[in-house]
Design an enzyme around this catalytic site. Structure first.
Site, PDB file in Angstrom:
ATOM      1  N   CYS A   2       0.827  -1.203   0.000  1.00  0.00           N
ATOM      2  CA  CYS A   2       0.000   0.000   0.000  1.00  0.00           C
ATOM      3  C   CYS A   2       0.866   1.260   0.000  1.00  0.00           C
ATOM      4  O   CYS A   2       2.020   1.235   0.406  1.00  0.00           O
ATOM      5  CB  CYS A   2      -0.865   0.019   1.249  1.00  0.00           C
ATOM      6  SG  CYS A   2      -1.805  -1.489   1.455  1.00  0.00           S
ATOM      7  N   ARG A  27       4.713   0.070  -6.604  1.00  0.00           N
ATOM      8  CA  ARG A  27       4.675  -0.841  -5.460  1.00  0.00           C
ATOM      9  C   ARG A  27       3.592  -1.913  -5.622  1.00  0.00           C
ATOM     10  O   ARG A  27       3.553  -2.864  -4.845  1.00  0.00           O
ATOM     11  CB  ARG A  27       4.397  -0.038  -4.182  1.00  0.00           C
ATOM     12  CG  ARG A  27       5.483   0.975  -3.867  1.00  0.00           C
ATOM     13  CD  ARG A  27       4.999   1.978  -2.857  1.00  0.00           C
ATOM     14  NE  ARG A  27       4.700   1.349  -1.594  1.00  0.00           N
ATOM     15  CZ  ARG A  27       5.519   1.347  -0.556  1.00  0.00           C
ATOM     16  NH1 ARG A  27       6.681   1.932  -0.633  1.00  0.00           N
ATOM     17  NH2 ARG A  27       5.177   0.759   0.565  1.00  0.00           N
ATOM     18  N   TRP A  76      -3.124  -2.533  -1.514  1.00  0.00           N
ATOM     19  CA  TRP A  76      -2.798  -3.883  -1.977  1.00  0.00           C
ATOM     20  C   TRP A  76      -3.459  -4.821  -0.976  1.00  0.00           C
ATOM     21  O   TRP A  76      -3.062  -4.891   0.181  1.00  0.00           O
ATOM     22  CB  TRP A  76      -1.280  -4.057  -2.011  1.00  0.00           C
ATOM     23  CG  TRP A  76      -0.850  -5.287  -2.718  1.00  0.00           C
ATOM     24  CD1 TRP A  76      -0.874  -5.509  -4.062  1.00  0.00           C
ATOM     25  CD2 TRP A  76      -0.306  -6.469  -2.134  1.00  0.00           C
ATOM     26  NE1 TRP A  76      -0.388  -6.759  -4.346  1.00  0.00           N
ATOM     27  CE2 TRP A  76      -0.028  -7.368  -3.179  1.00  0.00           C
ATOM     28  CE3 TRP A  76      -0.029  -6.852  -0.827  1.00  0.00           C
ATOM     29  CZ2 TRP A  76       0.506  -8.624  -2.963  1.00  0.00           C
ATOM     30  CZ3 TRP A  76       0.500  -8.104  -0.614  1.00  0.00           C
ATOM     31  CH2 TRP A  76       0.767  -8.978  -1.678  1.00  0.00           C
ATOM     32  N   ASN A 100      -1.314   1.920   6.202  1.00  0.00           N
ATOM     33  CA  ASN A 100      -0.430   0.872   5.672  1.00  0.00           C
ATOM     34  C   ASN A 100      -0.075  -0.034   6.835  1.00  0.00           C
ATOM     35  O   ASN A 100       0.138   0.453   7.945  1.00  0.00           O
ATOM     36  CB  ASN A 100       0.885   1.470   5.149  1.00  0.00           C
ATOM     37  CG  ASN A 100       0.728   2.097   3.788  1.00  0.00           C
ATOM     38  OD1 ASN A 100      -0.366   2.160   3.254  1.00  0.00           O
ATOM     39  ND2 ASN A 100       1.820   2.575   3.244  1.00  0.00           N
ATOM     40  N   GLY A 101       0.056  -1.327   6.578  1.00  0.00           N
ATOM     41  CA  GLY A 101       0.455  -2.254   7.646  1.00  0.00           C
ATOM     42  C   GLY A 101      -0.667  -3.209   7.968  1.00  0.00           C
ATOM     43  O   GLY A 101      -1.626  -3.346   7.210  1.00  0.00           O
ATOM     44  N   GLU A 483      17.031 -23.548  -7.767  1.00  0.00           N
ATOM     45  CA  GLU A 483      16.626 -22.147  -7.696  1.00  0.00           C
ATOM     46  C   GLU A 483      17.805 -21.225  -8.035  1.00  0.00           C
ATOM     47  O   GLU A 483      17.644 -20.240  -8.752  1.00  0.00           O
ATOM     48  CB  GLU A 483      16.046 -21.851  -6.294  1.00  0.00           C
ATOM     49  CG  GLU A 483      15.632 -20.424  -6.031  1.00  0.00           C
ATOM     50  CD  GLU A 483      14.574 -19.875  -6.988  1.00  0.00           C
ATOM     51  OE1 GLU A 483      13.999 -20.633  -7.781  1.00  0.00           O
ATOM     52  OE2 GLU A 483      14.366 -18.644  -6.950  1.00  0.00           O
ATOM     53  N   LYS A 487      17.702 -18.665 -11.164  1.00  0.00           N
ATOM     54  CA  LYS A 487      17.925 -17.220 -10.991  1.00  0.00           C
ATOM     55  C   LYS A 487      19.021 -16.752 -11.932  1.00  0.00           C
ATOM     56  O   LYS A 487      18.894 -15.747 -12.614  1.00  0.00           O
ATOM     57  CB  LYS A 487      18.347 -16.922  -9.566  1.00  0.00           C
ATOM     58  CG  LYS A 487      17.476 -16.453  -8.485  1.00  0.00           C
ATOM     59  CD  LYS A 487      16.170 -15.805  -8.613  1.00  0.00           C
ATOM     60  CE  LYS A 487      15.163 -16.405  -9.542  1.00  0.00           C
ATOM     61  NZ  LYS A 487      13.955 -16.905  -8.966  1.00  0.00           N
ATOM     62  N   GLU A 490      17.957 -16.881 -15.707  1.00  0.00           N
ATOM     63  CA  GLU A 490      16.919 -15.891 -16.050  1.00  0.00           C
ATOM     64  C   GLU A 490      17.494 -14.502 -16.266  1.00  0.00           C
ATOM     65  O   GLU A 490      17.128 -13.814 -17.209  1.00  0.00           O
ATOM     66  CB  GLU A 490      15.935 -15.753 -14.880  1.00  0.00           C
ATOM     67  CG  GLU A 490      14.785 -16.690 -14.885  1.00  0.00           C
ATOM     68  CD  GLU A 490      13.808 -16.333 -13.776  1.00  0.00           C
ATOM     69  OE1 GLU A 490      12.671 -16.018 -14.107  1.00  0.00           O
ATOM     70  OE2 GLU A 490      14.202 -16.375 -12.582  1.00  0.00           O
ATOM     71  N   HIS A 506      26.562 -39.583 -13.244  1.00  0.00           N
ATOM     72  CA  HIS A 506      25.748 -40.369 -14.178  1.00  0.00           C
ATOM     73  C   HIS A 506      25.655 -39.694 -15.548  1.00  0.00           C
ATOM     74  O   HIS A 506      24.751 -39.987 -16.317  1.00  0.00           O
ATOM     75  CB  HIS A 506      24.356 -40.608 -13.598  1.00  0.00           C
ATOM     76  CG  HIS A 506      24.400 -41.444 -12.352  1.00  0.00           C
ATOM     77  ND1 HIS A 506      24.674 -42.783 -12.367  1.00  0.00           N
ATOM     78  CD2 HIS A 506      24.273 -41.097 -11.049  1.00  0.00           C
ATOM     79  CE1 HIS A 506      24.685 -43.250 -11.126  1.00  0.00           C
ATOM     80  NE2 HIS A 506      24.447 -42.235 -10.305  1.00  0.00           N
ATOM     81  N   LYS A 608       6.228 -11.742 -16.058  1.00  0.00           N
ATOM     82  CA  LYS A 608       6.108 -11.925 -14.611  1.00  0.00           C
ATOM     83  C   LYS A 608       5.046 -12.960 -14.276  1.00  0.00           C
ATOM     84  O   LYS A 608       5.216 -13.769 -13.385  1.00  0.00           O
ATOM     85  CB  LYS A 608       5.778 -10.575 -13.944  1.00  0.00           C
ATOM     86  CG  LYS A 608       5.647 -10.643 -12.425  1.00  0.00           C
ATOM     87  CD  LYS A 608       6.965 -11.001 -11.768  1.00  0.00           C
ATOM     88  CE  LYS A 608       6.856 -11.246 -10.290  1.00  0.00           C
ATOM     89  NZ  LYS A 608       7.984 -12.029  -9.759  1.00  0.00           N
TER      90      LYS A 608
HETATM   91  O1  M6R Z   1       3.278 -16.604 -10.097  1.00  0.00           O
HETATM   92  P1  M6R Z   1       3.847 -17.995 -10.004  1.00  0.00           P
HETATM   93  O2  M6R Z   1       4.586 -18.226  -8.701  1.00  0.00           O
HETATM   94  O3  M6R Z   1       2.847 -19.066 -10.259  1.00  0.00           O
HETATM   95  O4  M6R Z   1       4.935 -18.065 -11.155  1.00  0.00           O
HETATM   96  C1  M6R Z   1       5.599 -19.264 -11.431  1.00  0.00           C
HETATM   97  C2  M6R Z   1       6.770 -19.056 -12.346  1.00  0.00           C
HETATM   98  O5  M6R Z   1       6.350 -18.518 -13.577  1.00  0.00           O
HETATM   99  C3  M6R Z   1       7.804 -18.113 -11.735  1.00  0.00           C
HETATM  100  O6  M6R Z   1       8.245 -18.572 -10.484  1.00  0.00           O
HETATM  101  C4  M6R Z   1       9.024 -17.947 -12.653  1.00  0.00           C
HETATM  102  O7  M6R Z   1       9.716 -19.152 -12.759  1.00  0.00           O
HETATM  103  C5  M6R Z   1       9.915 -16.827 -12.151  1.00  0.00           C
HETATM  104  N1  M6R Z   1      10.309 -15.988 -13.246  1.00  0.00           N
HETATM  105  C6  M6R Z   1      11.140 -17.314 -11.449  1.00  0.00           C
HETATM  106  O8  M6R Z   1      12.001 -16.312 -11.066  1.00  0.00           O
END
Ligand code: M6R
Length: 613
Positions: A2, A27, A76, A100-101, A483, A487, A490, A506, A608
Site C-alpha cells: 500500500c 509498489r 494492496w 499501511n500495515g 533455484e 535465478k 533468467e 551419471h 512476470k
Molecule cells: O506466479 P507464479 O509463482 O505461479 O509463477 C511461477 C513461475 O512462472 C515463476 O516462479 C518464474 O519461474 C519466475 N520468473 C522465477 O524467477
C-alpha cells in the site's frame, strides 16, 4: 504494498494526492482512494483497479479542486479482497483515515466497537482505526495528540496512519509503528507519504518519523510526539532523483526485493506467530483439524520458482509432519490422469495466483480432495478456486525473477508442516517451541547475510568471464541448487543447470573442465555434508571451478579443501538452512547480471505472470 500520500497547504490537494499516488504505483496495488477536507465536509472517492479509474471519477467533480487538505491511498489487499468498499480511506463520522500495515488485534477491536454500536462497512483491519480515532477525538474534545496516543495504545501490529477530520479542515493526524511514514516540508505546507518518491516532485526537505511517533500538522505548523512527550526530529535533504527513489534507492527492483526479504518474513509471520511461541495461528485452516489428522498424502503443484519452494515444502511435510508428499510441475500434472482420494490434500503454490498451468491443476482435481493455495496475491484466481488460501505477505514482487516470494512460500510450508505435525502428534511441545523460536530469528539473520553481500559481489566479478555453470545440492539443498541455477539463467542468460550432486557422475560430469563453474550448496547435516563434499572432489579432480555456499562454518577447513571460493551463512536449524542459503545465490545472480549489463527486472522472453499455457 500500500501507499500513502497526504497534503495540507494552499494548493489544490487533489492533484498532489493523485500525482503522489502515481509515483507509488510501482509498489503494486489493486484499488485507490482519496478523501478531501473542504468546508467542514469530507469528500470520499474510491475506485477499484488502476489509478486512472480514480482519476476519471474525480476529474468530473470540479468542487474537489477547491480543497487544500486531503489524504490518498493505494491499497494492496490483505484483509478483504480488492473492492471499492475495502479501498481506503475509511470513514467514521467526519473522519477519514488511510493505513499501511496490518492491525493484528483488529478482530477483537472490531467486536468491541460493534458492541458499542459502531457499524462496519468493510472487511478490512483498517476500519477499526478510523472508528477508534474518531471516538477518541470526540471523547477528548478534539485534542488530537491525546486521541492519537490512545489509538496507538490500543492497536497492535504495524501501521502508518494518516487521518483528516471535518472539524479541522486543514489538519492532518499521523502516526507510525514499524511501517514507514515521512513528512515533507514546503512553504506553509506539509506533505505526508509512506515513501519519499510520492513527494519528491514538491520538496526535498523531509522528516523521517521514528517508531511510535505521532504528529499533528496543519498548513502552518507541526507538532511531533512520542510516548506522550513532544519531540523534535531532524530535517533531512533528499539527494536522489525520482527514478532511483521509485526503487527506494536501489538500482533495480530485483535487488530491492532481495533486500525486502527480512520485512517479507516478518510480514508473513505477522498475526501467525504470536509473541509467546507456545502456539501459532494459521487461521485459514483453523477448522481443518479433523481432515489434517486423517490426511493420507499431500501433493504439491507449482511452476518455476514456486516449484522449487514446493520441493522444500515436501521435505518439511515428510520430515516434520511425517506425511507422504510428492511434488509435480503444473504443466505436466495437468495432462495426467491423477488418482486422488478424499483424505488427500492438493497444495498449489503460486506467487501471482494467476499461473495458467497451476490453475488448471485445481480444475483437474475439482472437489475430489481438500485443496489449499499458497499465494502472494489476495483475491487472485488461485485463492478463489481452492478451499482455503494461505497468503504469503511478501508484498508486490515486480522483478520477473522471483526472490522474496520464494522464501515466504517456503516459510508458509514450514509453518504448515509444524501445524500438521502438532495436530498429528508428530512433534513434542519442546521441539515445536524451539522451532517456532528459531523462526523468529529468520528475519534478522537474512538481514545479517545481506549486510555481507559485497563478498558475493566480488565473486560475481571474479567469475564474470565464465559462461557455464552447474548448481549442485543434495537433500533439501537440491531445490536450492535448482533455484540458484534458475535465478542465474533468467537474469544473466548464461547456461546454468541445477542437478542433484549425486547425479553428476551419471552423465553431466562429462562437461566439467576448467571453464565450468560448479556452485554447490553444502548443508552441514550428515550424511549430506560428506556426500556432497565427495561429489565436489570429483569436480575438483577435473579442474572445474568450485564455489561453495554452506552453513557448516565449523568445517570450514574441509570446505576450503575443495572450494575455490566459500560463502558461509549462519546456521539456525536444518529446516531454515534452505532459506538462508538461497540469499547469496540470489545476490550472485543479480550482481553477475548487473555487471553484464542485462535488463535485470524484465529479462528477454520472460513475463512476470504466465497466464497462458
Ligand atoms: O506466479 P507464479 O509463482 O505461479 O509463477 C511461477 C513461475 O512462472 C515463476 O516462479 C518464474 O519461474 C519466475 N520468473 C522465477 O524467477
Amino acid at each position: 504494498m500500500c501507499g500513502i500520500v497526504g497534503y495540507t497547504g494552499s494548493k489544490p490537494a487533489l492533484n498532489i494526492l493523485i500525482s503522489g499516488l502515481e509515483k507509488l504505483e510501482y509498489r503494486g496495488y489493486d484499488s485507490a482512494g482519496v478523501a478531501l477536507n473542504l468546508n467542514h465536509q469530507i469528500s470520499l472517492e474510491r475506485a477499484v483497479g488502476r489509478l486512472i479509474n480514480l482519476k476519471n471519477n474525480t476529474s468530473t467533480k470540479a468542487k474537489l479542486q477547491d480543497s487544500a487538505c486531503g489524504i490518498g491511498h493505494t491499497r494492496w489487499a490483505t484483509h478483504g479482497g480488492p473492492s471499492e468498499i475495502n479501498a481506503h480511506p475509511h470513514v467514521s463520522g467526519g473522519l477519514a483515515l488511510v493505513h499501511n500495515g496490518i492491525i493484528e488485534n483488529y478482530q477483537i477491536l472490531r467486536k468491541n466497537l460493534e458492541a458499542e454500536g459502531y457499524k462496519f462497512n468493510s472487511e478490512t483491519d483498517t476500519e477499526v482505526a478510523a472508528h477508534l480515532l474518531n471516538k477518541y477525538l470526540i471523547k477528548d474534545h478534539n485534542l488530537p495528540e491525546i486521541a492519537l496516543a490512545k489509538l496507538m495504545e490500543k492497536v497492535e501490529g504495524s501501521f502508518a496512519f494518516v487521518a483528516t477530520c471535518d472539524r479541522n479542515p486543514d489538519q492532518l493526524l499521523v502516526a507510525r509503528r514499524a511501517s514507514p511514514l515521512i513528512i515533507g516540508i514546503g512553504e506553509k505546507e506539509f506533505y505526508v507519504a509512506s515513501d519519499v518518491t510520492a513527494i519528491l516532485e514538491y520538496t526535498r526537505q523531509v522528516i523521517y518519523l521514528e517508531d511510535n511517533d505521532y504528529a499533528v500538522l496543519d498548513s502552518n505548523q507541526i507538532a511531533i510526539y512520542n510516548a506522550g512527550q513532544k519531540v523534535t526530529r531532524d530535517i533531512s535533504t533528499i539527494k536522489w532523483d525520482l527514478t532511483q527513489a521509485q526503487r527506494g534507492g536501489f538500482a533495480h527492483f530485483m535487488i530491492k526485493e532481495i533486500f525486502d526479504q527480512p520485512k517479507a518474513i516478518n510480514d508473513t509471520l505477522s498475526g501467525r506467530l504470536v509473541a509467546s511461541h507456545a502456539d501459532f495461528k494459521l487461521l485459514e485452516i483453523a477448522d481443518w483439524a479433523t481432515q489434517i489428522k486423517d490426511l493420507h498424502r499431500i501433493k504439491i503443484i507449482a511452476c518455476g520458482t514456486a516449484w522449487h519452494a514446493a520441493q522444500v515444502g515436501k521435505h518439511y511435510f515428510e520430515r516434520i509432519a511425517r506425511i507422504p508428499c510428492d511434488v509435480e510441475v503444473a504443466s505436466e500434472f495437468r495432462y495426467q490422469e491423477p488418482i486422488f482420494q478424499g483424505n488427500d490434500l492438493l497444495i498449489c503454490v503460486s506467487q501471482s495466483g494467476e499461473t495458467a498451468d497451476t490453475l488448471a491443476a485445481i480444475d483437474l482435481i475439482g472437489s475430489q480432495c481438500l485443496t489449499l493455495g499458497i499465494t502472494n496475491v489476495l483475491g487472485s484466481s488461485l485463492s478463489r478456486k481452492v478451499k482455503a488460501s494461505m497468503l504469503t505477505q511478501a508484498g508486490p514482487e515486480i522483478s520477473v525473477a522471483s526472490t522474496k516470494a520464494f522464501i515466504t512460500q517456503a516459510l508458509v510450508m514450514y509453518l504448515l508442516a509444524l501445524k500438521f505435525a502438532k495436530l498429528r502428534e508428530q512433534i513434542n511441545p519442546e521441539e515445536l517451541e524451539k522451532q517456532l523460536s528459531d523462526i523468529t530469528l529468520l528475519s534478522s539473520t537474512i538481514h545479517e547475510i545481506l549486510q555481507s553481500n559485497s563478498e558475493v559481489e566480488k565473486l560475481a566479478d571474479k567469475y564474470l568471464d565464465y559462461k557455464n555453470y552447474f548448481f549442485l545440492g543434495r537433500g533439501v539443498a537440491f531445490p536450492i541448487a535448482l533455484e540458484g541455477a534458475l535465478k542465474l539463467k533468467e537474469v544473466t542468460y548464461l547456461s546454468a543447470q541445477g542437478y542433484p550432486a549425486g547425479e553428476l557422475k551419471h552423465g553431466p560430469i562429462a562437461l566439467i573442465d576448467p571453464s565450468v563453474v560448479t556452485v554447490a550448496v553444502v548443508q552441514k547435516e550428515e550424511p549430506y555434508f560428506s556426500k556432497t563434499l565427495s561429489n565436489l572432489s570429483e569436480v575438483k579432480a577435473r579442474k572445474g571451478k568450485i564455489i561453495v555456499i554452506s552453513d557448516a562454518s565449523e568445517r570450514e577447513e574441509e570446505l576450503r579443501s575443495v572450494a575455490d571460493d566459500l560463502i558461509l551463512v549462519p546456521f539456525i536449524n536444518h529446516f531454515i538452512t534452505p532459506i538462508l542459503t538461497t540469499i547469496p545465490l540470489q545476490v550472485f545472480a543479480y550482481e553477475t547480471a548487473r555487471k553484464l549489463g542485462r535488463e535485470i527486472d524484465c529479462p528477454r522472453n520472460l513475463a512476470k505472470s504466465v497466464t497462458v499455457e
